[in-house]
Design a protein around this motif. Structure first.
Motif, PDB file in Angstrom:
ATOM      1  N   SER A 190     -23.435 -76.026 -15.553  1.00  0.00           N
ATOM      2  CA  SER A 190     -24.671 -76.689 -15.652  1.00  0.00           C
ATOM      3  C   SER A 190     -24.788 -77.155 -14.057  1.00  0.00           C
ATOM      4  CB  SER A 190     -24.881 -77.917 -16.434  1.00  0.00           C
ATOM      5  OG  SER A 190     -26.421 -78.303 -16.510  1.00  0.00           O
ATOM      6  N   LEU A 191     -26.223 -76.473 -13.544  1.00  0.00           N
ATOM      7  CA  LEU A 191     -26.558 -76.914 -12.253  1.00  0.00           C
ATOM      8  C   LEU A 191     -26.923 -78.464 -12.099  1.00  0.00           C
ATOM      9  CD1 LEU A 191     -26.662 -75.164  -9.414  1.00  0.00           C
ATOM     10  CD2 LEU A 191     -28.951 -74.997  -9.992  1.00  0.00           C
ATOM     11  N   GLU A 192     -27.186 -78.919 -13.309  1.00  0.00           N
ATOM     12  CA  GLU A 192     -27.815 -80.388 -13.368  1.00  0.00           C
ATOM     13  C   GLU A 192     -26.933 -81.212 -14.321  1.00  0.00           C
ATOM     14  OE1 GLU A 192     -31.669 -80.961 -13.919  1.00  0.00           O
ATOM     15  OE2 GLU A 192     -32.165 -79.001 -13.552  1.00  0.00           O
ATOM     16  N   TYR A 194     -32.055 -78.100  -6.122  1.00  0.00           N
ATOM     17  CA  TYR A 194     -33.140 -77.567  -6.056  1.00  0.00           C
ATOM     18  C   TYR A 194     -33.799 -77.436  -4.749  1.00  0.00           C
ATOM     19  CZ  TYR A 194     -32.628 -77.129 -11.135  1.00  0.00           C
ATOM     20  OH  TYR A 194     -32.206 -76.897 -12.255  1.00  0.00           O
ATOM     21  N   ARG A 233     -30.490 -71.420  -2.728  1.00  0.00           N
ATOM     22  CA  ARG A 233     -30.308 -71.488  -4.020  1.00  0.00           C
ATOM     23  C   ARG A 233     -29.553 -70.571  -4.796  1.00  0.00           C
ATOM     24  NH1 ARG A 233     -35.785 -73.858  -7.080  1.00  0.00           N
ATOM     25  NH2 ARG A 233     -34.451 -73.557  -8.649  1.00  0.00           N
ATOM     26  N   GLN A 236     -25.865 -71.541  -6.711  1.00  0.00           N
ATOM     27  CA  GLN A 236     -25.486 -70.897  -8.094  1.00  0.00           C
ATOM     28  C   GLN A 236     -24.227 -70.472  -8.096  1.00  0.00           C
ATOM     29  OE1 GLN A 236     -28.762 -69.148  -9.651  1.00  0.00           O
ATOM     30  NE2 GLN A 236     -30.158 -70.870  -9.578  1.00  0.00           N
ATOM     31  N   SER A 293     -20.319 -71.684  -9.638  1.00  0.00           N
ATOM     32  CA  SER A 293     -19.860 -70.847 -10.531  1.00  0.00           C
ATOM     33  C   SER A 293     -18.519 -70.132 -10.181  1.00  0.00           C
ATOM     34  CB  SER A 293     -20.996 -69.750 -11.014  1.00  0.00           C
ATOM     35  OG  SER A 293     -21.991 -70.110 -11.302  1.00  0.00           O
ATOM     36  N   ASP A 328     -28.636 -72.591 -19.474  1.00  0.00           N
ATOM     37  CA  ASP A 328     -29.464 -72.016 -18.720  1.00  0.00           C
ATOM     38  C   ASP A 328     -29.120 -70.964 -17.872  1.00  0.00           C
ATOM     39  OD1 ASP A 328     -32.346 -71.404 -18.653  1.00  0.00           O
ATOM     40  OD2 ASP A 328     -33.005 -73.227 -17.740  1.00  0.00           O
ATOM     41  N   THR A 329     -29.764 -70.138 -17.221  1.00  0.00           N
ATOM     42  CA  THR A 329     -29.538 -68.965 -16.323  1.00  0.00           C
ATOM     43  C   THR A 329     -28.960 -69.362 -14.986  1.00  0.00           C
ATOM     44  OG1 THR A 329     -31.913 -68.548 -15.465  1.00  0.00           O
ATOM     45  CG2 THR A 329     -31.325 -67.437 -17.379  1.00  0.00           C
ATOM     46  N   HIS A 330     -28.984 -70.503 -14.503  1.00  0.00           N
ATOM     47  CA  HIS A 330     -28.546 -70.911 -13.249  1.00  0.00           C
ATOM     48  C   HIS A 330     -27.031 -70.465 -12.809  1.00  0.00           C
ATOM     49  CE1 HIS A 330     -31.392 -74.514 -14.059  1.00  0.00           C
ATOM     50  NE2 HIS A 330     -32.075 -73.501 -13.171  1.00  0.00           N
ATOM     51  N   GLU A 355     -35.161 -67.046 -14.332  1.00  0.00           N
ATOM     52  CA  GLU A 355     -34.959 -66.583 -13.010  1.00  0.00           C
ATOM     53  C   GLU A 355     -34.598 -65.103 -12.628  1.00  0.00           C
ATOM     54  OE1 GLU A 355     -32.272 -70.130 -10.700  1.00  0.00           O
ATOM     55  OE2 GLU A 355     -31.043 -68.869 -12.474  1.00  0.00           O
ATOM     56  N   TRP A 411     -33.919 -62.838  -9.249  1.00  0.00           N
ATOM     57  CA  TRP A 411     -33.544 -62.858  -7.914  1.00  0.00           C
ATOM     58  C   TRP A 411     -33.621 -61.379  -7.319  1.00  0.00           C
ATOM     59  CZ3 TRP A 411     -32.765 -67.057  -5.337  1.00  0.00           C
ATOM     60  CH2 TRP A 411     -32.406 -68.150  -6.346  1.00  0.00           C
TER      61      TRP A 411
END
Length: 823
Positions: free
Chosen positions: A77-79, A275, A287, A291, A295, A327-329, A373, A375
C-alpha cells in the motif's frame, strides 16, 4: 453484566513495576530526571517501557513464523495512515489503566503526554486508514503478514488556513525521530531505474538484461503492529530512499560543496513527500518512481526471506506468498515479479506468469475514471524500460490467448480490454494490468463490487466469472471505540463481555437496552460529555465558541467533488437565509463541522474550502441568528483529531452521489460511536442501513439507477437552479460580496461549476437533502427516539469490524491460516 473478563488483555505489569520501568528509561535511556523532564521526555520514556513488551513480541512472532512453512500475506500500500500509536499499543497490551495510574502517581497526566506524539501521517484518507486498520487486524488474528509502504519524510502536508484559503506546510512527523520504529539496514535493497535493455546470447539461448543508469538504496524501517492481547506483533516495513553513493569527496574537495550532495538529495526526494503534485512532467515521473521504488524493494525483500528459508528452489513461491495490491499504486509489482522470474531466475514465460497470477490479488477502491491510474507509455519506457517490454508481452498474450478465444475477431473488445490505451499519446492502464495480473479482484462494499463487475470491468467479469468478489471494508474497534471513546467503552463493558473489542458481535446485546430509559440516559450522558470536551477543542483550534447542546453535524473526509461537501454548504446557506428571513424560524441549534484536505493541485476542491470558510466567517459573527447556526472548518484534519471528534458527533454526513463512493470507513466509525447517518444509498451506507435498520438512519436522494437514467436523459443542472427559488438565491449569493465584503465574485467559481457542469449532481439532490435534514431536526427533538437510534447503531455494526474483513480475505482470497506466536 460482563461474564468473560479473562478474555480482555491482561496487564503484564503492576502500577509500581510500570513506574519503575518508565523511571529507568527516563534516567538511563534519556539521561534526565523527574523534575527536569519535558512532556516529550516522559512520552519517550513511556514508549521505551512499552517497547520492552512490543519488541519481545516482534521477536516471538518472527521466530514462530520462521519455523513454519505456512503461506504469508504481504500487503502493498502506498498509504498507511497510522495516526498515533501509544494509546493504541497500551490498549492492545492491556496496559492503559496501569500506565494512567502510574503517571498520576508520578504527578503527570497520561492524556497530556499522549498529545506529544505526532501523527504518523503516512496517508491521505480512507485508503491509508483502511490499510492501518487491516494490519491491526492481521496481527490480532495471528496471521503471518507484513505491510509494505514508503517511509515518507513529510507525509501528506500540514494544512493551515490563511484568509480562508488552504495553505500546505511540511508535516514534520519524525522531526525528532519516532519511538515506534527501528531501522533494519541488514535488509536494505537496491532499486534500479532508467538505462536500457540488452539482449544477451548464452549457449544458444537469448535473454534480456536490464542495464540501469541509476540505482537507489531502499532502507527498511520497521514499525511493530501490536495485535489485541499482545500475543502477536507483526511489522509494517516502510522503505526510505537513499543514494547508492551518499557523498562525493572529489567534488567537495574541488569546491563543489553543494554539488557533492546532489545525488543524495535527488535520491531522498523519492521518499520525501506522499503524493507529490503530478501537474508537471517531473511530478508524474517522481510518482511513478515512488510506486516502483517501494514495489521493487518489497518484492526483493519477500524473495530474500523466501530464499533464506527455502533456498533457491522457487517452485513453492506462489504457494507460500500472497501479495495484495491495495489499489493500483503497486500495480507495477506485477511486471517486476515477472522480470525477476524470467530474467534473473530463468523461468519460462508460461511458468512465471502462472506463478505471478497465483501470487497477486487486487483491491479496487474507485470507479472514478481519473482515479484509475493511467501512465504515459513513454514515461514508463524511460524510467522502467524492461518493464514496458514485459507489459507489452503480457498485453499481447492476454489479447491473443484469452480475449481472442472468448471474442474472436472483436477488435472493439480488444481495444477496451487492452492494457495499452491507444490515442494521441499511448497510456498504460494500471487498473487493467492489476485485474489481468491477479487471481482475484475485490471491491470494498456490496454495491461497489457489483458496479466493478457491471460498469468498470464487465468484459473481464464475463471472461473470468469467478475472479471478481466483494470484501466489505471494516474498521478496528480497538482504536475507533475502545481507545478513542473510553466513556462509551466503560458503559458497554457493564453490559456485555469484556472481549467485545475482539468479538464485536457481542455489542448486539445492547439492542435489548435500546428502549431502556436508564441506559438511554447513561448513553446520552456519555455523548454529552464527549461533546463538552470537543467544544474546548474547537475553541482551541479555531477560536469559535459553540454550544454542546447543539446538534454536532459532521462531515470529515477528503475534499472531493464526489463527496459533495458543497451540497452540505448549499444547505447551510439555505438555513442561514431562512433565519435571516424569519428570525423565529424553528431550527434546533446546529453546529456544522468539517474536516478535509484538498490535494494541492485540485483547484475546485480548494475553492470549496475557501467558500465554506468565508460562509462560516459570516454566519459565526452574525448576531441576528442568535447562535442557532455555527460552521467550523477544523484545520489539519488527521487521525488524532478524528479520535476526539467522532465520539462527540451526532450526525454523520455521507452524502456522495450514489455509485461514486466505493465504501467509506468514516461512516462506520461515526455510526459505531452513535452518530446518525444522513446519506445516500452509496458505498457501505447501504449495508449500514441494512444492519442498523432503516429507521435508524436517514437516507435521501437518487439511487444508482436514478443517476444513470438522469444522465441518459441529459442532466441539465441549470434547470434545477431556475426552478428552485431557494437554491437560486443561495447560489446567486456566491456571485456578490455578501460573504466577501468589498470583493464580489470571489466565490463565483463554485456557482459556475455547479450550474455549468455539476458532475456529481449536487443540484439534483439538493431538495431531497434539505428534506432529509428536516427529518434529522425532528428526530433530534425526540430525545427517546434519538437515543434509541444511536444505541441501535452502536449495537448493530459488528459486520464492519476489520477483523471480519481480514478473515474474509484470509479465507477466500489469500488462503492463509492463523499462526499464533509462541510465548
Amino acid at each position: 453484566m460482563a461474564t468473560n473478563l479473562s478474555a480482555a488483555p491482561q496487564p503484564q505489569l503492576t502500577v509500581p513495576q510500570f513506574k519503575e520501568s518508565v523511571l529507568k528509561h527516563l534516567h538511563s535511556t534519556l539521561g534526565t530526571y523527574e523534575e527536569k523532564a519535558s512532556q516529550q521526555a516522559w512520552n519517550q520514556a513511556i514508549a521505551a517501557a512499552i517497547n520492552e513488551f512490543v519488541y519481545d513480541g516482534v521477536s516471538r512472532t518472527r521466530k514462530t513464523h520462521a519455523g513454519k512453512g505456512t503461506r504469508a500475506v504481504h500487503y502493498l500500500s502506498l498509504e498507511f495512515l497510522m495516526g498515533r500509536l501509544m494509546s493504541n499499543n497500551l490498549q492492545n497490551l492491556g496496559l492503559y489503566e496501569i500506565a494512567d495510574a502510574a503517571m498520576t502517581d508520578l504527578g503527570q497526566s497520561l492524556s497530556d503526554i499522549l498529545e506529544e506524539e505526532p501523527d504518523m501521517a503516512l496517508g491521505n484518507g480512507g485508503l491509508g486508514r483502511l490499510a492501518a486498520c487491516f494490519i491491526d487486524s492481521m496481527a490480532t488474528l495471528s496471521l503471518p503478514a507484513i505491510g509494505y509502504g514508503i517511509h515518507y519524510e513529510h507525509g501528506l502536508f500540514r494544512q493551515e488556513f490563511y484568509k480562508g484559503r488552504q495553505v500546505e506546510r511540511p508535516d514534520e512527523w519524525r522531526e525528532f525521530g519516532s519511538s515506534w520504529e527501528i531501522c533494519r539496514p541488514e535488509s536494505q535493497q537496491t532499486v534500479k531505474l532508467y538505462g536500457y535493455v540488452e539482449t544477451v546470447y548464452e549457449q544458444g539461448q537469448s535473454r534480456k538484461v536490464w542495464r540501469p543508469s541509476r540505482t537507489l538504496r531502499a532502507i527498511p524501517w520497521d514499525i511493530p503492529i501490536v495485535g489485541y492481547g499482545g500475543q502477536n506483533v507483526n511489522i509494517l516495513r516502510l522503505w526510505e530512499s537513499r543514494a547508492d553513493k551518499f557523498f562525493d569527496w572529489d567534488v567537495f574537495n574541488s569546491g563543489g560543496y553543494l554539488d557533492a550532495y546532489a545525488e543524495s538529495v535527488q535520491a531522498e526526494t523519492v521518499s520525501k513527500v506522499l503524493y507529490p503534485n503530478d501537474e508537471t512532467e517531473a511530478g508524474k515521473e517522481l510518482r511513478l518512481i515512488q510506486q516502483y521504488f517501494f514495489s521493487a524493494a518489497s518484492i526483493a525483500d519477500v524473495m530474500r526471506r523466501y530464499k533464506s528459508a527455502h533456498g533457491n528452489d522457487l517452485s513453492k513461491f506462489a504457494e507460500l506468498n500472497a501479495m495484495q495490491l491495495n489499489d493500483t499504486h503497486p500495480a507495477i509489482a506485477i511486471p517486476e515479479l515477472m522480470r525477476i522470474l524470467v530474467d534473473e531466475e530463468g523461468f519460462t514465460w508460461h511458468d512465471a506468469w502462472t506463478m505471478t497470477r497465483a501470487t497477486f490479488a487486487y483491491t479496487n477502491h474507485t470507479l472514478l475514471p481519473e482515479a484509475l491510474e493511467r501512465w504515459p507509455l513513454k514515461l514508463i519506457e524511460k524510467v522502467l524500460p524492461r518493464h514496458m517490454e514485459i507489459i507489452f508481452e503480457i498485453n499481447s498474450r492476454f489479447l491473443q490467448d484469452e480475449v481472442e478465444a472468448k471474442w474472436p475477431g472483436d477488435d472493439a473488445v480488444k481495444r477496451k480490454l487492452s492494457i495499452i490505451e491507444e490515442g494521441s499519446a499511448q497510456m498504460v492502464r494500471m487498473g487493467n494490468l492489476s485485474a489481468v495480473g491477479s487471481h482475484t479482484v475485490n471491491g470494498v462494499a456490496q454495491i461497489h463490487s457489483e458496479l466493478v463487475k457491471k460498469d468498470l470491468f464487465p468484459e473481464l467479469n464475463a471472461l473470468w466469472p469467478t475472479k471478481f468478489t466483494n470484501v466489505t471494508n471494516g474498521i478496528t474497534p480497538r482504536r475507533w471505540m475502545k481507545a478513542c471513546n473510553p466513556r462509551l467503552s466503560s458503559l458497554i463493558e457493564k453490559h456485555v463481555d469484556a472481549d467485545w473489542p475482539r468479538y464485536l458481535e457481542k455489542l448486539s446485546g445492547l439492542k435489548a437496552l435500546a428502549d431502556d430509559a436508564a441506559f438511554q440516559k447513561d448513553y446520552m450522558a456519555v455523548k454529552q460529555a464527549n461533546k463538552e470536551d470537543f467544544v474546548k477543542v474547537i475553541r482551541e483550534l479555531t477560536g469559535i465558541e459553540v454550544s454542546a447542546d447543539a446538534i454536532f453535524d459532521v462531515q470529515i473526509k477528503r475534499l472531493h467533488e464526489y463527496k459533495r461537501q458543497h451540497l452540505n454548504l448549499l444547505h447551510i446557506m439555505a438555513l442561514y437565509r431562512r433565519l435571516l428571513i424569519d428570525p423565529n424560524y424553528d431550527l434546533h441549534p446546529r453546529v456544522f463541522i468539517f474536516g478535509a484536505k484538498a490535494a494541492p493541485g485540485y483547484r475546485l476542491a480548494k475553492e470549496i474550502i475557501f467558500a465554506i470558510n468565508k460562509v462560516a466567517e459570516k454566519i459565526n459573527n452574525d448576531v441576528r441568528i442568535n447562535n442557532k447556526l455555527k460552521v467550523v472548518f477544523l484545520p489539519n484534519y488527521r487521525v488524532s483529531l478524528a479520535e476526539k471528534l467522532i465520539p462527540a458527533s451526532d450526525v454523520s454526513e455521507q452524502i456522495s452521489l450514489a455509485g461514486k463512493e466505493a465504501s467509506g470507513t468514516g461512516n462506520m466509525k461515526l455510526a459505531l460511536n452513535g452518530a446518525i447517518t444522513i446519506g445516500t444509498m452509496d458505498g457501505a451506507n447501504i449495508e449500514i442501513a441494512e444492519e442498523a435498520g432503516t429507521d435508524n438512519v436517514v437516507i435521501f436522494g437518487m439511487e444508482v439507477d436514478d443517476v444513470e437514467a438522469l444522465l441518459a436523459k441529459g442532466y441539465q443542472p441549470a434547470d434545477y437552479y431556475r426552478s428552485n427559488d431557494e437554491l437560486k438565491a443561495v447560489l446567486d449569493w456566491l456571485d456578490g460580496d455578501f460573504f466577501t465584503p468589498g470583493e464580489p465574485g470571489l466565490l463565483s467559481e463554485v456557482k459556475r461549476n455547479l450550474i455549468e457542469s455539476d458532475s456529481f449532481m449536487v443540484l439534483a439532490d439538493f431538495e431531497a437533502y434539505s428534506e432529509a435534514q428536516k427529518k434529522i431536526d425532528t428526530l433530534y427533538r425526540d430525545k427517546k427516539a434519538w437515543a434509541r437510534a444511536a444505541i441501535m447503531n452502536t449495537a448493530s455494526l459488528a459486520k464492519f469490524n476489520s477483523d471480519r474483513s481480514i478473515q474474509d480475505y484470509a479465507e477466500n482470497i489469500w488462503h492463509i491460516k492463523a499462526v499464533p506466536a509462541k510465548s
